[in-house]
Enzyme design. Structure first.
Site, short mmCIF file in Angstrom:
data_model
loop_
_atom_site.label_atom_id
_atom_site.label_comp_id
_atom_site.label_asym_id
_atom_site.label_seq_id
_atom_site.Cartn_x
_atom_site.Cartn_y
_atom_site.Cartn_z
N GLU A 36 1.66 -13.37 12.26
CA GLU A 36 2.23 -12.19 12.92
C GLU A 36 2.00 -11.01 11.99
O GLU A 36 2.19 -11.11 10.77
CB GLU A 36 3.73 -12.40 13.16
CG GLU A 36 4.05 -13.52 14.11
CD GLU A 36 3.51 -13.26 15.52
OE1 GLU A 36 3.47 -12.08 15.94
OE2 GLU A 36 3.12 -14.23 16.19
N ASN A 66 -10.89 -2.55 -5.58
CA ASN A 66 -10.12 -1.60 -6.39
C ASN A 66 -10.73 -1.36 -7.78
O ASN A 66 -10.41 -0.37 -8.44
CB ASN A 66 -8.66 -2.05 -6.55
CG ASN A 66 -7.83 -1.95 -5.28
OD1 ASN A 66 -6.88 -2.71 -5.10
ND2 ASN A 66 -8.14 -1.01 -4.39
N ASP A 100 0.83 -1.22 0.00
CA ASP A 100 0.00 0.00 0.00
C ASP A 100 0.86 1.27 0.00
O ASP A 100 1.95 1.28 0.56
CB ASP A 100 -0.90 -0.03 1.25
CG ASP A 100 -2.10 0.90 1.11
OD1 ASP A 100 -2.37 1.39 -0.01
OD2 ASP A 100 -2.78 1.14 2.14
N TRP A 121 2.77 8.05 -2.60
CA TRP A 121 4.17 8.20 -3.05
C TRP A 121 4.19 9.12 -4.28
O TRP A 121 5.01 10.03 -4.39
CB TRP A 121 4.73 6.82 -3.39
CG TRP A 121 6.18 6.80 -3.78
CD1 TRP A 121 7.25 6.58 -2.96
CD2 TRP A 121 6.71 6.97 -5.11
NE1 TRP A 121 8.42 6.61 -3.70
CE2 TRP A 121 8.11 6.85 -5.02
CE3 TRP A 121 6.14 7.21 -6.36
CZ2 TRP A 121 8.95 6.96 -6.12
CZ3 TRP A 121 6.98 7.33 -7.46
CH2 TRP A 121 8.37 7.21 -7.33
N ARG A 171 2.05 -4.89 6.12
CA ARG A 171 1.35 -3.83 5.39
C ARG A 171 2.20 -2.58 5.45
O ARG A 171 2.65 -2.18 6.53
CB ARG A 171 -0.04 -3.53 5.96
CG ARG A 171 -0.77 -2.50 5.08
CD ARG A 171 -2.20 -2.27 5.45
NE ARG A 171 -2.84 -1.42 4.45
CZ ARG A 171 -4.09 -1.53 4.03
NH1 ARG A 171 -4.86 -2.45 4.54
NH2 ARG A 171 -4.59 -0.71 3.12
#
Ligand code: IPE
Ligand code: IPE
Ligand code: MG
Length: 237
Positions: free
Chosen positions: A203, A64, A16, A21, A184
């Site tokens: 985890e 999306n 993500d 960016w 993530r």
């Protein structure tokens, strides 16, 4: 990178932050996705080098499709281009590519690209790369429930035969071990409909870095954090 027993066998990544960016650099969102593709290329290599056996990446969610058409088109184009450019490298690197998701909405061109990379890389034994495309964990679970119900209805299965293993085997990830580590990026702390069943005891690792900036050092940080975790599965140590 060190290969040790604490290396996760299966890493799943929610890639993500491409849009942010790009925005920070005054670029189009599609340019962020192109930069994200480079980060993915590097991460595939780095994960395989670290001894990871399964790498699942969330590249396009079912939700999306609701983005502006221009962005969806750019992503589809990027998928085709990426497949075309990378399949030989992946095959040489022993990476087997599988695509996980609904396939109905892809154009024939995208479908052809997907089939071609799966076919070309099917012998890969170093690492399996699972591309989640048009993936939705809830749809996946719903479809599994339907499939099982159909078998009960036809008498092929009894109610008593429905167990956790059967459910796992009815998902798109059948045969793939559950993820040990879910990463993530971009400082978002949610799963966004990704591997809800499979990640029960994974985890979780959240990186503040935007996906295009996720490099070898960032992967190393995640692996180091993972190595320090104590996985208890509800038991006492
Ligand atoms: C992740 O980056 C890539 C896809 C969802 C296809 P985003 O496009 O979600 O980037 P942000 O979250 O808007 O920064
Ligand atoms: C999740 O990211 C999907 C992918 C990385 C492909 P999104 O950017 O779509 O998720 P939300 O909207 O922030 O939950
Ligand atoms: Mg996002």
């Amino acid at each position: 990178m060190n290969l040790n027993q604490d290396t996760p066998r299966h890493i799943a990544i929610i890639m993500d932050g491409n849009g942010r960016w790009a925005k920070m650099r005054g670029k189009q969102r599609s340019e962020g996705h192109a930069a994200g593709m480079e980060a993915l290329r590097a991460t595939i290599r780095n994960a395989a080098e670290a001894g990871v056996k399964y790498l699942t990446v969330y590249a396009f969610s079912t939700e999306n499709w609701g983005r502006p058409q221009e962005e969806v088109d750019a992503l589809m184009e990027l998928i085709c281009k990426g497949v075309e450019m990378e399949s030989d490298n992946l095959r040489e690197g022993g990476i087997r590519v599988c695509v996980m998701g609904r396939k109905q909405l892809f154009s024939p061109k995208v479908l052809k690209a997907i089939e071609s990379i799966e076919e070309k890389t099917r012998e890969g034994e170093q690492m399996t790369l699972i591309l989640a495309l048009d993936y939705s964990s809830r749809s996946e679970i719903t479809e599994a429930v339907r499939q099982i119900a159909r078998k009960v209805q036809s008498g092929e299965l009894t109610l008593e035969q429905i167990d956790q293993q059967l459910i796992s085997d009815s998902l798109l990830t059948a045969g793939v071990p559950d993820p040990d580590l879910v990463i993530r990026t971009s400082g978002e702390y949610r799963l966004s409909n990704f591997l809800l069943w499979q990640a029960s005891y994974a985890e979780l690792y959240f990186s503040e870095v935007l996906w295009p900036d996720f490099d070898k050092a960032e992967l190393q940080k995640a692996l180091e954090a993972y190595a320090l975790r104590e996985r208890r599965y509800g038991l006492v140590k």
